[in-house]
Enzyme design. Structure first.
Site, PDB file in Angstrom:
ATOM      1  N   GLU A  80      56.847  29.635  49.198  1.00  0.00           N
ATOM      2  CA  GLU A  80      56.220  28.318  49.017  1.00  0.00           C
ATOM      3  C   GLU A  80      57.049  27.231  49.706  1.00  0.00           C
ATOM      4  O   GLU A  80      58.280  27.351  49.806  1.00  0.00           O
ATOM      5  CB  GLU A  80      56.102  27.993  47.518  1.00  0.00           C
ATOM      6  CG  GLU A  80      55.137  28.903  46.797  1.00  0.00           C
ATOM      7  CD  GLU A  80      54.923  28.520  45.335  1.00  0.00           C
ATOM      8  OE1 GLU A  80      55.381  27.438  44.899  1.00  0.00           O
ATOM      9  OE2 GLU A  80      54.286  29.322  44.634  1.00  0.00           O
ATOM     10  N   LYS A 106      55.757  36.200  50.959  1.00  0.00           N
ATOM     11  CA  LYS A 106      55.231  34.825  50.966  1.00  0.00           C
ATOM     12  C   LYS A 106      56.260  33.889  50.319  1.00  0.00           C
ATOM     13  O   LYS A 106      56.880  34.251  49.316  1.00  0.00           O
ATOM     14  CB  LYS A 106      53.901  34.755  50.196  1.00  0.00           C
ATOM     15  CG  LYS A 106      53.336  33.343  50.084  1.00  0.00           C
ATOM     16  CD  LYS A 106      51.906  33.341  49.609  1.00  0.00           C
ATOM     17  CE  LYS A 106      51.733  33.416  48.104  1.00  0.00           C
ATOM     18  NZ  LYS A 106      52.351  32.318  47.332  1.00  0.00           N
ATOM     19  N   SER A 113      51.705  34.832  40.388  1.00  0.00           N
ATOM     20  CA  SER A 113      50.747  34.549  39.315  1.00  0.00           C
ATOM     21  C   SER A 113      50.786  35.667  38.274  1.00  0.00           C
ATOM     22  O   SER A 113      50.243  35.516  37.171  1.00  0.00           O
ATOM     23  CB  SER A 113      49.329  34.400  39.884  1.00  0.00           C
ATOM     24  OG  SER A 113      49.028  35.477  40.749  1.00  0.00           O
ATOM     25  N   GLU A 164      46.730  25.960  49.352  1.00  0.00           N
ATOM     26  CA  GLU A 164      46.217  25.961  47.969  1.00  0.00           C
ATOM     27  C   GLU A 164      45.837  24.539  47.554  1.00  0.00           C
ATOM     28  O   GLU A 164      46.648  23.607  47.652  1.00  0.00           O
ATOM     29  CB  GLU A 164      47.282  26.527  47.014  1.00  0.00           C
ATOM     30  CG  GLU A 164      46.810  26.502  45.549  1.00  0.00           C
ATOM     31  CD  GLU A 164      47.647  27.340  44.598  1.00  0.00           C
ATOM     32  OE1 GLU A 164      48.585  28.031  45.047  1.00  0.00           O
ATOM     33  OE2 GLU A 164      47.343  27.290  43.386  1.00  0.00           O
TER      34      GLU A 164
HETATM   35  O1  KIV Z   1      50.727  33.954  43.120  1.00  0.00           O
HETATM   36  C1  KIV Z   1      49.559  33.852  43.523  1.00  0.00           C
HETATM   37  O2  KIV Z   1      48.647  34.507  43.044  1.00  0.00           O
HETATM   38  C2  KIV Z   1      49.299  32.889  44.591  1.00  0.00           C
HETATM   39  C3  KIV Z   1      47.906  32.412  44.794  1.00  0.00           C
HETATM   40  C4  KIV Z   1      47.899  31.163  45.568  1.00  0.00           C
HETATM   41  C5  KIV Z   1      47.019  33.385  45.455  1.00  0.00           C
HETATM   42  O3  KIV Z   1      50.211  32.503  45.255  1.00  0.00           O
END
Ligand code: KIV
Length: 280
Positions: free
Chosen positions: A114, A112, A44, A181
């Site tokens: 997706e 993380k 983000s 999310e």
């Molecule tokens: O990039 C981000 O801020 C996220 C949000 C879902 C927390 O992945």
């Protein structure tokens, strides 16, 4: 105390986990001081710091650069580096190499990823390399076009069932935590009850094991748009504008800098200087 993956997993069922995003030194320091459990250096960053339209535009180099600053500001907090699109969705074979950069160059504790077509391949490669992975399902912004845009996911029984299955597969592939999310609260509850690892929700209701918000949203620092699930705890963008206006007025009126914000010279030295200057 800086948590490790086992500590985070052990929090499930004991108390709620708190997570916030950070992208630079001062924000990371403030988040750590507040005692937040986990910092996410989220992609983000693309939207709320770099002003780009899509998270797909942020690069691996930019993410590592910001993650390094976050680690400098939060030496004792568990930090997750968010893998940008180019790090694993362009070519799944790049996943482990790029995940390693977050750990060895930036000092992150985990990464993380997706959900996407080859997400399980990517997670397996990264986990095989000894790196802890948080899986992200539901609204996955990097593939939002394929999901019909930025919409709540899992709203009908079929779609919800697919999310439950994705969470199960992520857990089986070795994810230590699942981020949900924009998922209906009762669907998030089902996923949370079935998972042995913690779930962290954003727009996923109160039943998740933990919560995350984008810091610039919750502080009112980014006001181009605000999703329904964001609770604003401050209005920093307004506060900043007010401060800048005040400063502008002070300078224009000669109120700043005053004596308290200036440096002096001893009167005898000043006299000497004036004489020297007169000679020229
Ligand atoms: O990039 C981000 O801020 C996220 C949000 C879902 C927390 O992945």
């Amino acid at each position: 105390m800086r948590y490790n993956v086992s500590d985070i997993k052990a929090l499930k069922g004991r108390r709620k986990i708190t997570m916030l995003t950070a992208y630079d030194y001062p924000m990371a320091s403030a988040v750590e001081k507040a005692g937040i459990d986990v910092i996410l250096v989220g992609d983000s960053l693309a939207n709320v710091v770099l002003g780009l339209d899509s998270t797909k535009e942020v690069t691996m180099d930019q993410m590592v650069y910001h993650a390094k600053a976050v680690r400098r500001g939060a030496k004792n907090t568990f930090i997750v580096g968010d893998m940008p699109f180019e790090a694993y969705q362009k070519d799944v074979n790049d996943a482990a190499k790029n995940a390693r950069r977050f750990i060895s160059e930036a000092g992150c504790d985990a990464v993380k990823l997706e959900w996407f077509g080859q997400a399980l391949e990517a997670v397996s490669a990264v986990v095989r390399d000894g790196i802890s992975v948080m899986g992200h399902i539901g609204l996955t912004p990097q593939t939002a076009d394929e999901l019909g845009g930025f919409k709540v996911q899992g709203k009908d029984a079929g779609a919800a069932k697919r999310l439950i299955e994705q969470a199960r597969q992520f857990e089986e592939a070795g994810c230590f935590c699942i981020l949900l999310e924009c998922v209906p609260d009762r669907v998030a509850e089902m996923i949370t009850k079935r998972a042995k690892v913690p779930t962290i929700g954003i727009g996923a209701g109160p039943y998740c094991d933990g919560q995350v918000l984008v810091t610039h949203d919750m502080l009112g620092l980014f006001d181009r748009y605000t999703p329904k699930f964001v609770k604003k705890y401050a209005s920093l963008s307004d506060d900043m504008t007010k401060a800048f206006e005040e400063y502008k007025k002070d300078v224009a009126m000669g109120r700043f800098p005053d004596e308290a914000h200036s440096f002096g010279i001893k009167p005898d030295e000043l006299k000497k200087l004036e004489k020297e200057v007169e000679k020229d």
